[in-house]
Design an enzyme around this catalytic site. Structure first.
Site, mmCIF file in Angstrom:
data_model
loop_
_atom_site.group_PDB
_atom_site.id
_atom_site.type_symbol
_atom_site.label_atom_id
_atom_site.label_comp_id
_atom_site.label_asym_id
_atom_site.label_seq_id
_atom_site.Cartn_x
_atom_site.Cartn_y
_atom_site.Cartn_z
ATOM 1 N N THR A 167 0.832 -1.193 0.000
ATOM 2 C CA THR A 167 0.000 0.000 0.000
ATOM 3 C C THR A 167 0.868 1.245 0.000
ATOM 4 O OG1 THR A 167 -1.731 -1.156 1.215
ATOM 5 C CG2 THR A 167 -1.687 1.242 1.417
ATOM 6 N N ARG A 195 -13.460 -8.319 -1.713
ATOM 7 C CA ARG A 195 -12.879 -7.985 -0.415
ATOM 8 C C ARG A 195 -12.454 -6.521 -0.394
ATOM 9 N NH1 ARG A 195 -7.530 -6.008 1.338
ATOM 10 N NH2 ARG A 195 -7.239 -6.694 3.496
ATOM 11 N N VAL A 196 -12.811 -5.837 0.683
ATOM 12 C CA VAL A 196 -12.389 -4.459 0.904
ATOM 13 C C VAL A 196 -11.594 -4.420 2.193
ATOM 14 C CG1 VAL A 196 -13.131 -2.081 1.302
ATOM 15 C CG2 VAL A 196 -14.382 -3.526 -0.321
ATOM 16 N N GLY A 197 -10.406 -3.842 2.136
ATOM 17 C CA GLY A 197 -9.554 -3.764 3.309
ATOM 18 C C GLY A 197 -9.673 -2.426 4.005
ATOM 19 N N ASP A 198 -8.614 -2.076 4.741
ATOM 20 C CA ASP A 198 -8.644 -0.859 5.549
ATOM 21 C C ASP A 198 -8.602 0.420 4.742
ATOM 22 O OD1 ASP A 198 -5.452 0.287 5.875
ATOM 23 O OD2 ASP A 198 -5.734 -1.729 5.099
ATOM 24 N N THR A 218 -0.111 1.388 6.485
ATOM 25 C CA THR A 218 0.114 0.273 5.577
ATOM 26 C C THR A 218 0.317 -0.974 6.419
ATOM 27 O OG1 THR A 218 1.659 -0.690 3.964
ATOM 28 C CG2 THR A 218 2.578 0.909 5.492
ATOM 29 N N GLY A 219 -0.055 -2.123 5.880
ATOM 30 C CA GLY A 219 0.107 -3.361 6.620
ATOM 31 C C GLY A 219 -1.048 -4.307 6.363
ATOM 32 N N HIS A 220 -1.313 -5.213 7.304
ATOM 33 C CA HIS A 220 -2.392 -6.187 7.148
ATOM 34 C C HIS A 220 -3.723 -5.487 7.385
ATOM 35 C CE1 HIS A 220 -4.499 -10.107 8.593
ATOM 36 N NE2 HIS A 220 -4.784 -9.816 7.333
ATOM 37 N N GLY A 221 -4.513 -5.353 6.338
ATOM 38 C CA GLY A 221 -5.727 -4.548 6.379
ATOM 39 C C GLY A 221 -6.717 -4.936 7.452
#
EC number: 3.4.19.5
Length: 310
Positions: A167, A195-198, A218-221
């Protein structure tokens, strides 16, 4: 101390052969965005320009170079937020758009909504005259290789994600003291369709408030969403912590509480900024008072004149 711009190119573990390209990309993006601020552009102009440049660089997981979903397709998320009025715009699971961050800005500027998703976002893009690009033009051989590798039954896409520059995002304060953030991503490797992340979620994938500051993570959503990371950092800043201390506390909480790794760029209204991460690496760069700052590993902080050649 103003103006200031800070950008990141994703947290994780960057393969050795891509390290130099990752660092060069964030430096180029911060130069481009900072030029907007020097030309009396707004903080919003600067973060959108910086993120657009990173979306156009195929070494990052945003725009061109986005990771692929389980079906081998590109679905992207992006958000912008203007700290003056808490105005925001986002898009999620959008397809066939070269620069989702620019579409997110149009959502903020041209609609009364905060987020448009999927086909609705695509229809809005067409109505705004945003060119539709072939999906193939956004897919790199590197992304396709990683997609195929992670189709195996014993694959771990979350772990493998950390080998891909991730990201991208930016935060800025302009000469008028206005604050903005922008974040853009291709999402998680081999994610389910839809799928929608953060990134597209306000308070998770970004937040900006002239009274407090701005954050782009940034990172694991899924982990970021569980702790509403961007707003959590600003909450700590509201309690009197510095940008750096607030970022460290929130990242530590995310790691302890939900086992999530990540990174952030943060700025406050006075122009104090920080780039912090709990992952092994995060490519970042900042521009302030004609000085370019950048780094990749924890504790790494290089500087040079903004006008010096690369």
């Amino acid at each position: 101390m103003l103006p200031v711009l800070v950008v990141h190119g994703g947290a994780g573990h960057i393969p050795k052969k891509r390290v130099q390209l990752s660092c060069a990309g964030v430096r180029a993006a911060v130069r481009g965005g900072y030029s907007k601020l020097q030309g009396q552009g707004s903080a919003m102009d600067a973060v959108v320009e910086a993120v657009t440049l990173l979306e156009n660089d195929h070494h990052y997981n945003a725009g061109l170079g986005s990771v692929l979903n389980i079906k081998g397709e590109v679905e992207m998320d992006a958000i912008v937020m203007d700290g003056r009025y808490l105005a925001s715009g986002a898009v999620s699971a959008v397809r066939k758009v070269a620069n989702p961050v620019q579409l997110a800005r149009l959502v903020m500027d041209k609609t009364s909504h905060l987020c448009l998703t999927g086909e609705g976002a695509s229809q809005f893009a067409r109505a705004m005259g945003v060119p539709e690009v072939p999906e193939e033009s956004l897919i790199t051989e590197y992304a396709r290789m990683r997609w195929k590798k992670n189709l195996a039954a014993d694959a771990n896409p979350v772990e493998c994600q950390m080998g891909k520059m991730g990201t991208v995002g930016a935060v800025a304060v302009d000469a008028e003291g206005n604050i903005a953030c922008a974040t853009s991503t291709g999402g998680m490797l081999n994610k389910m369709e839809g799928r929608v992340g953060d990134t597209a979620c306000i308070g998770c994938g970004g937040y900006a408030d002239n009274r407090v500051g701005a954050v782009s993570p940034t990172g694991h959503g899924e982990a970021i969403m569980k702790v509403t990371l961007a707003r959590l950092i600003l909450f700590h800043m509201e309690q009197g912590r510095s940008a750096e201390a607030a970022a460290d506390e929130a990242l530590a909480y995310m790691k302890e509480r939900v086992g999530g790794l990540g990174g952030v760029v943060v700025v406050d209204p006075q122009g104090e900024w920080s780039a912090r991460f709990s992952s092994l690496q995060m490519a970042w760069a900042a521009a302030q008072q004609q000085t370019l700052h950048y780094g990749l590993y924890a504790g790494e902080h290089f500087t040079q004149n903004i006008d010096d050649p690369y």
